[in-house]
Design a protein around this motif. Structure first.
Motif, PDB file in Angstrom:
ATOM      1  N   GLU A  83     -16.391   8.412  19.897  1.00  0.00           N
ATOM      2  CA  GLU A  83     -15.527   9.734  19.410  1.00  0.00           C
ATOM      3  C   GLU A  83     -16.132   9.312  17.631  1.00  0.00           C
ATOM      4  OE1 GLU A  83     -13.924  11.477  20.542  1.00  0.00           O
ATOM      5  OE2 GLU A  83     -12.578  11.625  19.004  1.00  0.00           O
ATOM      6  N   SER A 114     -16.206  15.841  21.048  1.00  0.00           N
ATOM      7  CA  SER A 114     -16.142  14.938  21.217  1.00  0.00           C
ATOM      8  C   SER A 114     -15.825  13.563  22.180  1.00  0.00           C
ATOM      9  CB  SER A 114     -14.143  14.946  22.256  1.00  0.00           C
ATOM     10  OG  SER A 114     -14.115  15.500  23.185  1.00  0.00           O
ATOM     11  N   SER A 115     -15.830  12.662  22.510  1.00  0.00           N
ATOM     12  CA  SER A 115     -16.453  11.547  23.439  1.00  0.00           C
ATOM     13  C   SER A 115     -15.149  12.193  24.896  1.00  0.00           C
ATOM     14  CB  SER A 115     -14.977  10.449  23.289  1.00  0.00           C
ATOM     15  OG  SER A 115     -15.670   9.061  23.993  1.00  0.00           O
ATOM     16  N   ASP A 150      -8.084  10.169  14.433  1.00  0.00           N
ATOM     17  CA  ASP A 150      -8.040  12.000  14.875  1.00  0.00           C
ATOM     18  C   ASP A 150      -7.121  12.711  15.335  1.00  0.00           C
ATOM     19  OD1 ASP A 150      -9.967  11.607  13.096  1.00  0.00           O
ATOM     20  OD2 ASP A 150     -11.684  11.113  14.911  1.00  0.00           O
ATOM     21  N   ARG A 151      -6.819  11.832  16.117  1.00  0.00           N
ATOM     22  CA  ARG A 151      -5.419  12.509  17.217  1.00  0.00           C
ATOM     23  C   ARG A 151      -4.089  11.292  16.944  1.00  0.00           C
ATOM     24  NH1 ARG A 151      -9.991  12.657  19.168  1.00  0.00           N
ATOM     25  NH2 ARG A 151      -9.649  15.008  20.493  1.00  0.00           N
ATOM     26  N   ASP A 180      -4.814  13.418  25.896  1.00  0.00           N
ATOM     27  CA  ASP A 180      -6.052  12.908  26.223  1.00  0.00           C
ATOM     28  C   ASP A 180      -6.241  11.911  27.616  1.00  0.00           C
ATOM     29  OD1 ASP A 180      -7.299  14.746  24.755  1.00  0.00           O
ATOM     30  OD2 ASP A 180      -7.748  13.750  23.306  1.00  0.00           O
TER      31      ASP A 180
END
Lengths: 289, 222
Positions: free
Chosen positions: A47, A56-57, A79-80, A88
């Motif tokens: 990631e 993205s991964s 990042d999230r 996700d």
């Protein structure tokens, strides 16, 4: 799914790192992966490692999964926030992803978007806890899910650290939070790994060492000088220096390490070839896999 | 100034209950102005703790002091001759002051007595509002002197999100829309053209995202 089943059956597993592209041309990653699909149990899709922006991964993993390949996706808090991470993860399960690995993620300043704002809403242990909560059928707010995901969960551990006590405490917290397999940073000195594993007796976890493909003497020296926790014996550098074909020697070293780890009873190996994924078949052939 | 609120008494009791000799250290700086950790609040807290422990049948020493500032070494050093008389200190300074006390008295247990909230202003006594998030690169010149980072709920830098109603933020009808304030202000100043210029994505390296921050003023250093 091959990875979990093989690990639980105490069979040696082979993971290969497959960086998604910086862009949308996924052809190189797909062809590299396809060329070793019979020898590799799952492809670990980073990631945005080193905080470098790329596909993205989850997206990269889906491209490989659509080709019938098993993958390990990475989730990272940098990042999230907790909404995006959970969203996700639900998407990943619905799309057929089975293996999830929680990683800390390097600081934004290491990457190529150093002006960005890091998220870090929750931390790594909380993320592992969130995955466990989702698997129990609820989200982090305690609200019941319409269908719970099911993952084989992993994270990272560093057997080479000088702060081993802390690392083992952290490992225990990760295990308590649901992690079952752990991928290490690059290992060149198998004795370091074996010493670490002796400390772990009684813990039901799978430690998967990373074998990093050295690409040059310069890279090896860089690792030696700048990564105190990577024990890179001088003999490897000498071997590359003296070799008539240096790239072949690099592949040979990686292959020998894989073979040695297998012979010494490691759970498996994680191959990192950072851009030289086309060397994977040769490494595996050298290792006799 | 920094704005803080006193922690609930039960939380402070929970922190100090295993210690017999407790020093409460107030600060005459920002936390005095917002009436969270000055002399008065320190004495009130001391009285409350003594009352609680007496009623609970626990024999503890609870003393109070205040320092001019806890974010400067010379004032923190004034505790040097007596801090060892105590098992634990509750600092009623902001988080910076409490941590600076830890830096100076490395073997002393230090607890926070307040929750440090934001850099803000006094609307009225007891009513404080946020004005600055200390991002390290001030953009007030472009936004009519009103900061969208501190005053827009979504921290938007290129105008409103479209969710405001009657000049109020969608997050709460009590909350003014930061961008409505900016628009009104630029209109008053005749500078609405500033509003029309899109800005680049912000460089957050000067904010907390560039790691732990410091200021090194060579002109002030001896």
């Amino acid at each position: 799914m091959r990875l979990q089943e093989k690990l639980e059956a105490k069979e040696f597993v082979v993971l290969a790192e497959m960086e998604p592209p910086k862009g949308v041309d996924i052809s190189a990653a797909v062809s590299s992966a396809m060329s070793v699909k019979n020898a590799v149990d799952a492809f670990v899709v980073p990631e945005m490692s080193n905080a470098v922006m790329r596909m993205s991964s989850l997206g990269g993993a889906m491209v490989l999964a659509n080709k019938g390949l098993e993958t390990v996706i990475q989730v990272c808090c940098r990042d999230r926030n907790r909404l995006a991470l959970q969203g996700d993860l639900l998407a990943a399960h619905a799309l057929g992803i089975k293996n999830v690995m929680a990683v800390a993620g390097e600081d934004i300043s290491f990457g190529d978007h150093h002006k960005a704002r890091a998220v870090n809403d929750i931390d790594l242990l909380e993320l592992l806890g969130a995955i466990k909560t989702l698997m129990s059928g609820k989200d982090m707010a305690g609200i019941e899910l319409k269908g719970a995901p099911d993952f084989f969960v992993g994270s990272t551990v560093n057997p080479s650290t000088s702060a081993l006590e802390l690392e083992i405490q952290e490992l225990d917290r990760k295990i308590a939070a649901g992690a079952r397999f752990f991928i290490t940073p690059p290992i060149f000195d198998i004795a370091v790994l074996e010493k670490f594993q002796k400390r772990l007796e009684g813990r039901q976890v799978f430690i998967i060492p990373t074998v990093l493909l050295l690409k040059s003497v310069g890279m090896a020296r860089y690792l030696q000088r700048h990564f105190e926790q990577v024990h890179l014996p001088e003999e490897f550098i000498t071997r590359i220096q003296k070799a008539p074909e240096r790239v072949r020697e690099c592949v040979q070293i990686a292959g020998e390490l894989v073979a040695a780890l297998k012979a010494r009873g490691a759970s498996g190996v994680h191959l990192a070839t950072i851009g030289w994924e086309d060397k994977l078949p040769a490494i595996l052939a050298t290792a006799g896999i | 100034m920094i704005r803080a609120v006193g922690k609930p008494l039960e939380e402070i009791i929970g922190m100090v209950q295993n210690f017999d000799r407790i020093l409460l250290a107030g600060c005459d700086g920002c936390v005095t102005v917002c009436e969270a950790g000055g002399l008065k609040e320190t004495k009130v807290l001391g009285s409350a703790l003594r009352l609680y422990f007496t009623q609970a049948g626990q024999n503890k020493v609870v003393d109070e002091t205040t320092l001019t500032r806890q974010c400067d070494k010379e004032y923190l050093a004034q505790l040097g001759d007596r801090i060892d008389n105590y098992d634990a200190v509750v600092s009623l300074a902001c988080g910076a002051g409490a941590q600076f006390m830890v830096d100076m008295y490395k073997h002393k247990v230090v607890f926070p007595g307040v929750d440090t909230c934001f850099i803000g202003v006094t609307e009225e006594r007891g009513w404080y509002t946020e004005r600055c998030q200390a991002c390290g690169r001030c953009i007030l010149a472009d936004t009519g002197g009103i900061c969208p980072i501190a005053r827009c709920s979504k921290r938007m830098l290129n105008g409103p999100c479209g969710g405001s109603e009657g000049g109020k933020c969608e997050v709460s009808p009590e909350m003014p829309c930061g961008w409505q304030l900016i628009y009104d202000r630029l209109k008053t100043l005749g500078q609405l053209d500033r509003f029309e210029k899109p800005v680049d994505p912000k460089d957050w390296t000067s904010s907390r995202d560039g790691g732990i921050r410091k200021i090194m003023r060579e002109d002030l250093r001896i």
